[in-house]
Design a protein around this motif. Structure first.
Motif, PDB file in Angstrom:
ATOM      1  N   ARG A 167      13.685  -0.698   7.091  1.00 43.08           N
ATOM      2  CA  ARG A 167      12.689  -1.774   7.022  1.00 43.08           C
ATOM      3  C   ARG A 167      11.787  -1.740   8.245  1.00 43.08           C
ATOM      4  N   ARG A 168      12.386  -1.540   9.405  1.00 43.95           N
ATOM      5  CA  ARG A 168      11.577  -1.492  10.630  1.00 43.95           C
ATOM      6  C   ARG A 168      10.589  -0.324  10.574  1.00 43.95           C
ATOM      7  N   ILE A 169      11.037   0.814  10.053  1.00 41.73           N
ATOM      8  CA  ILE A 169      10.146   1.967   9.940  1.00 41.73           C
ATOM      9  C   ILE A 169       8.996   1.666   8.976  1.00 41.73           C
ATOM     10  N   LEU A 170       9.329   1.067   7.825  1.00 37.79           N
ATOM     11  CA  LEU A 170       8.287   0.750   6.843  1.00 37.79           C
ATOM     12  C   LEU A 170       7.317  -0.294   7.373  1.00 37.79           C
ATOM     13  N   VAL A 171       7.841  -1.285   8.088  1.00 39.79           N
ATOM     14  CA  VAL A 171       6.967  -2.300   8.693  1.00 39.79           C
ATOM     15  C   VAL A 171       6.010  -1.642   9.685  1.00 39.79           C
ATOM     16  N   LEU A 231      26.748  -9.739   3.792  1.00 40.85           N
ATOM     17  CA  LEU A 231      26.035  -8.470   3.637  1.00 40.85           C
ATOM     18  C   LEU A 231      25.280  -8.424   2.319  1.00 40.85           C
ATOM     19  N   GLU A 232      25.870  -8.994   1.270  1.00 41.60           N
ATOM     20  CA  GLU A 232      25.186  -9.061  -0.018  1.00 41.60           C
ATOM     21  C   GLU A 232      23.903  -9.883   0.094  1.00 41.60           C
ATOM     22  N   ALA A 233      23.990 -11.028   0.790  1.00 40.13           N
ATOM     23  CA  ALA A 233      22.803 -11.878   0.962  1.00 40.13           C
ATOM     24  C   ALA A 233      21.726 -11.151   1.776  1.00 40.13           C
ATOM     25  N   GLN A 234      22.142 -10.408   2.810  1.00 37.88           N
ATOM     26  CA  GLN A 234      21.176  -9.651   3.602  1.00 37.88           C
ATOM     27  C   GLN A 234      20.505  -8.573   2.753  1.00 37.88           C
ATOM     28  N   SER A 235      21.273  -7.920   1.888  1.00 38.90           N
ATOM     29  CA  SER A 235      20.701  -6.888   1.019  1.00 38.90           C
ATOM     30  C   SER A 235      19.683  -7.486   0.061  1.00 38.90           C
ATOM     31  N   VAL A 236      19.970  -8.666  -0.474  1.00 37.84           N
ATOM     32  CA  VAL A 236      19.033  -9.331  -1.384  1.00 37.84           C
ATOM     33  C   VAL A 236      17.738  -9.677  -0.652  1.00 37.84           C
ATOM     34  N   ARG A 237      17.867 -10.165   0.579  1.00 35.00           N
ATOM     35  CA  ARG A 237      16.662 -10.469   1.371  1.00 35.00           C
ATOM     36  C   ARG A 237      15.866  -9.200   1.651  1.00 35.00           C
ATOM     37  N   LEU A 238      16.563  -8.098   1.897  1.00 39.61           N
ATOM     38  CA  LEU A 238      15.869  -6.840   2.162  1.00 39.61           C
ATOM     39  C   LEU A 238      15.113  -6.350   0.930  1.00 39.61           C
ATOM     40  N   ILE A 239      15.668  -6.607  -0.251  1.00 41.05           N
ATOM     41  CA  ILE A 239      14.962  -6.233  -1.484  1.00 41.05           C
ATOM     42  C   ILE A 239      13.611  -6.940  -1.546  1.00 41.05           C
ATOM     43  N   GLU A 240      13.608  -8.236  -1.239  1.00 40.60           N
ATOM     44  CA  GLU A 240      12.363  -9.007  -1.257  1.00 40.60           C
ATOM     45  C   GLU A 240      11.388  -8.498  -0.192  1.00 40.60           C
ATOM     46  N   GLU A 241      11.912  -8.177   0.986  1.00 41.39           N
ATOM     47  CA  GLU A 241      11.038  -7.706   2.065  1.00 41.39           C
ATOM     48  C   GLU A 241      10.464  -6.340   1.745  1.00 41.39           C
ATOM     49  N   GLN A 270      10.064   2.238  -2.882  1.00 43.02           N
ATOM     50  CA  GLN A 270      10.861   2.027  -4.095  1.00 43.02           C
ATOM     51  C   GLN A 270      12.274   2.551  -3.920  1.00 43.02           C
ATOM     52  N   LYS A 271      12.427   3.656  -3.215  1.00 43.51           N
ATOM     53  CA  LYS A 271      13.772   4.176  -2.928  1.00 43.51           C
ATOM     54  C   LYS A 271      14.567   3.185  -2.083  1.00 43.51           C
ATOM     55  N   ALA A 272      13.890   2.567  -1.116  1.00 45.27           N
ATOM     56  CA  ALA A 272      14.560   1.570  -0.281  1.00 45.27           C
ATOM     57  C   ALA A 272      14.990   0.362  -1.109  1.00 45.27           C
ATOM     58  N   ILE A 273      14.121  -0.055  -2.038  1.00 40.85           N
ATOM     59  CA  ILE A 273      14.470  -1.179  -2.922  1.00 40.85           C
ATOM     60  C   ILE A 273      15.701  -0.835  -3.762  1.00 40.85           C
ATOM     61  N   ASP A 274      15.718   0.364  -4.321  1.00 43.63           N
ATOM     62  CA  ASP A 274      16.857   0.788  -5.143  1.00 43.63           C
ATOM     63  C   ASP A 274      18.130   0.856  -4.314  1.00 43.63           C
ATOM     64  N   SER A 283       9.853  -5.177  -1.185  1.00 39.62           N
ATOM     65  CA  SER A 283       8.846  -5.369  -2.237  1.00 39.62           C
ATOM     66  C   SER A 283       7.508  -5.778  -1.646  1.00 39.62           C
ATOM     67  N   CYS A 284       7.549  -6.514  -0.546  1.00 38.03           N
ATOM     68  CA  CYS A 284       6.307  -6.956   0.113  1.00 38.03           C
ATOM     69  C   CYS A 284       5.694  -5.863   0.982  1.00 38.03           C
ATOM     70  N   LEU A 285       6.439  -4.775   1.195  1.00 36.40           N
ATOM     71  CA  LEU A 285       5.967  -3.721   2.096  1.00 36.40           C
ATOM     72  C   LEU A 285       5.372  -2.536   1.350  1.00 36.40           C
ATOM     73  N   GLU A 286       5.229  -2.650   0.017  1.00 39.98           N
ATOM     74  CA  GLU A 286       4.622  -1.561  -0.736  1.00 39.98           C
ATOM     75  C   GLU A 286       3.151  -1.449  -0.357  1.00 39.98           C
ATOM     76  N   ASP A 287       2.765  -0.308   0.164  1.00 40.10           N
ATOM     77  CA  ASP A 287       1.404  -0.121   0.646  1.00 40.10           C
ATOM     78  C   ASP A 287       1.000   1.327   0.379  1.00 40.10           C
ATOM     79  N   CYS A 288       0.025   1.502  -0.499  1.00 44.47           N
ATOM     80  CA  CYS A 288      -0.400   2.858  -0.875  1.00 44.47           C
ATOM     81  C   CYS A 288      -1.013   3.598   0.305  1.00 44.47           C
ATOM     82  N   ASP A 289      -1.786   2.888   1.140  1.00 49.75           N
ATOM     83  CA  ASP A 289      -2.401   3.532   2.300  1.00 49.75           C
ATOM     84  C   ASP A 289      -1.346   4.070   3.251  1.00 49.75           C
TER      85      ASP A 289
END
Length: 618
Positions: free
Chosen positions: A279-283, A187-197, A217-221, A199-205
């Motif tokens: 993540r699915r919602i943000l994607v 679960l820790e490894a999955q959380s770390v991967r989610l942090i990276e994902e 940013q809340k999701a990353i935290d 970070s790639c999903l930040e989109d102002c539009d």
């Protein structure tokens, strides 16, 4: 003889001499207990498979097995270093002839039953089960950690496993502890991967479109917090040791550790699942905003003008009108069109037909004041128009007959001269009250009323109406959106009136009703085509909110129509509530139109109408 020659995956074997179970193939990996003679095991993997060169010799006598009790699974040796056998193979039927005093259930060889044996849910349940068995032992009644005598440890451990063997009981507890810790690390490894994902999903539009600023940013935290907690919980899980055989551990200590680890595992597993859903919602949001951007570009005036200037394309008045309407509906598109027209008129290699098309569109744009201002500001346009007049005048003078080329040259020359005259008059008018720029014109001082570029949401708001033939009975969302924002601004002023509110509410209702109907048809078509994805699901999730807003719009309209005095509604708390309704309507309407633009763009062909789109228009 290697294990591959003596054993096969799926073989059922009986332990004939005490064997040590370890978590991995190497003899230095985590100790997980010992299996006493008489236990049955099923072979899951042969050590010679993928052992690596450094472990090749050891892998010849190592197998991965699952015991017939307590989810005990790990690596054992089939023989000692001196060649003495530790297990022997027998047919499954022989298991029935084992000592009836030993309650040994045969291993379940059904693979589907073991697919999730290392899942968080399985290990949390097993940990709680072993902890419950320990605490329910008769000798532990009304006993605490401090009052339990060491002499009672053995009797407790003998009663945990059905076999009545201390080693088997310790192996059950060890397997649960190792499984819980491994699941927490996973679960820790999955959380770390989610942090990276994330970070790639930040989109102002996407954040502006869905009104969710800071969600990424809340999701990353949250993912960072989850990873840290999983690490702390995994580190707190007590791991088994070979010393347990010589000095039995306190059963209550082990039970408490299992219970705490299982509880943490359940909690953090739920947190990771929530993060995956987020993540699915943000994607989906990013995907929708990207495709909406693409739909805007595909239906932009700049794109349509580029297609019209193609030599193989014939331009007529409806196309010219469409280009100009699209361009003047948002300033960023208008700026791109003006710049493109200027580049065509400056191009010495452009054909007469291309110049005539560009001049025709430019002449039509003169009816819009913003377009005239941008044409004046376009560098070198005035000089280019003069050059075009001279060049085409020579062509017309050379070809005195009524050939198509001569007619085109004369028409282009007339248009260029008229555009020059109109722009010169505009420059003279605008330069007097507003100062002077490089070309004799400047924007008005109050730039807040004339933004340099439209909001991204305002641009998206125009797109669906460009993709569907205009229906005079259905208000355009872009216009309705502007009216709703203007009404919200007026309502914030204490001295304002609600005279326009019923009209705006009526437009909101009809606009949302049309968007909901079209989205329902598009989602149904998307599902019938077998290409259903998250954008369709997102649209369906927005439909109830849109229908609720329709109901609220009717309620507000009824209140306004029946009210004897507007001041009762257009001031105080009522006005604040109506402003919040307008803001919510704009937010939901923008998201609806973004989904509508995306789904229409997928269904709308480049060269005409498809049967799907014909159904959408009905």
């Amino acid at each position: 003889m290697s294990v591959s020659a003596a054993y096969r995956v799926g073989d059922v074997c009986r332990v004939i001499s005490k064997v040590t179970v370890r978590h991995e193939l190497p003899l230095t990996s985590q100790w997980m207990g010992e299996l006493s003679p008489g236990n049955s095991v099923s072979i899951l993997q042969l050590g010679s498979q993928g052992a690596g060169l450094e472990l090749e010799e050891l892998g010849l006598r190592r197998v991965k097995v699952r015991a017939s009790f307590g989810y005990v699974e790990g690596w054992i040796s089939t023989k000692t270093a001196f060649g003495e056998a530790l297990i022997e193979k027998h047919a499954p039927a022989e298991m029935l002839s084992l000592d009836p005093k030993r309650k040994v259930d045969p291993p379940n060889l059904d693979k589907s039953a073991h697919d999730d044996v290392r899942s968080a849910d399985v290990w949390s349940q097993q940990g709680l089960r072993v902890a419950s068995n320990i605490k329910s032992h008769p000798s532990l009644e009304k006993k605490s950690h401090d009052t339990l005598p060491t002499s009672s440890f053995r009797s407790v451990w003998e009663g945990i496993a059905d076999t009545g063997n201390v080693g088997d009981s310790l192996a059950m507890a060890a397997a649960a502890l190792v499984g819980i810790q491994e699941s927490l690390r996973n679960l820790e490894a999955q959380s770390v991967r989610l942090i990276e994902e994330f970070s790639c999903l930040e989109d102002c539009d996407a954040e502006e479109l869905f009104g969710t600023h800071g969600d990424t940013q809340k999701a990353i935290d949250k993912a960072k917090h989850c990873a840290r907690k999983c690490d702390e919980a995994a580190s707190a899980v007590r791991q088994p040791s070979p010393s347990w055989l010589a000095s039995l551990p306190n059963p209550l200590d082990v039970a408490l550790c299992l219970q705490m680890g299982a509880t943490a595992l359940n909690a953090y597993c739920s947190d990771v699942q929530d993060l995956k859903l987020l993540r699915r919602i943000l994607v989906t949001r990013v995907k929708t905003s990207v495709e909406a951007r693409a739909a805007v570009e595909a239906r932009s005036a700049r794109t349509l003008l580029s297609q019209a200037l193609d030599p193989s394309c014939r331009i007529d008045f409806p196309i010219v009108t469409e280009i100009c309407e699209r361009a003047t509906s948002n300033k960023s598109d208008l700026s791109a069109v003006v710049h493109f027209l200027g580049s065509v008129l400056k191009d010495s290699n452009a054909t007469i037909q291309q110049q005539l098309k560009a001049l025709t569109v430019t002449h039509e744009l003169l009816y819009d004041s913003n377009a005239r201002h941008l044409l004046l500001e376009e560098p070198g346009l005035t000089e280019s128009l003069s050059a075009v007049c001279q060049a085409l005048g020579k062509v017309a003078a050379y070809h005195t007959d009524a050939s198509p080329k001569n007619i085109a040259a004369e028409s282009a020359c007339l248009l260029a001269a008229e555009i020059q005259r109109r722009l010169a008059a505009e420059a003279h008018i605008t330069s007097k009250p507003k100062g002077r720029s490089a070309l004799g014109w400047m924007w008005p001082v109050n730039t807040t009323s004339q933004p340099a570029q439209d909001s991204w949401l305002a641009v998206v708001a125009h797109t669906p109406s460009r993709q569907i033939p205009f229906d005079a009975f259905v208000p355009r969302w872009s216009e309705t959106r502007s009216l709703a924002e203007a009404l919200a601004v007026d309502l914030r002023k204490s001295s304002s009136s609600c005279a326009t509110a019923p009209h705006v509410l009526d437009r909101i209702f009809r606009c949302l009703d049309d968007s909901v109907k079209r989205l329902r048809r598009l989602c149904a078509l998307d599902g019938s085509s077998g290409a259903r994805d998250d954008v369709s699901h997102l649209a369906e999730e927005l439909l109830p909110a849109a229908e609720e807003l329709q109901t609220e719009a009717l309620q507000w309209k009824c209140q306004l129509v029946s009210a004897s005095d507007d001041a009762a509604i257009c001031s105080g708390e009522k006005a604040t509530t109506l402003v919040e309704f307008m803001e919510k309507t704009v937010n939901v309407g923008d998201r609806l139109n973004a989904c509508l633009a995306v789904l229409l763009a997928r269904s709308w062909p480049v060269d005409g109408y498809s049967s799907d789109c014909e159904q959408i228009k009905k």
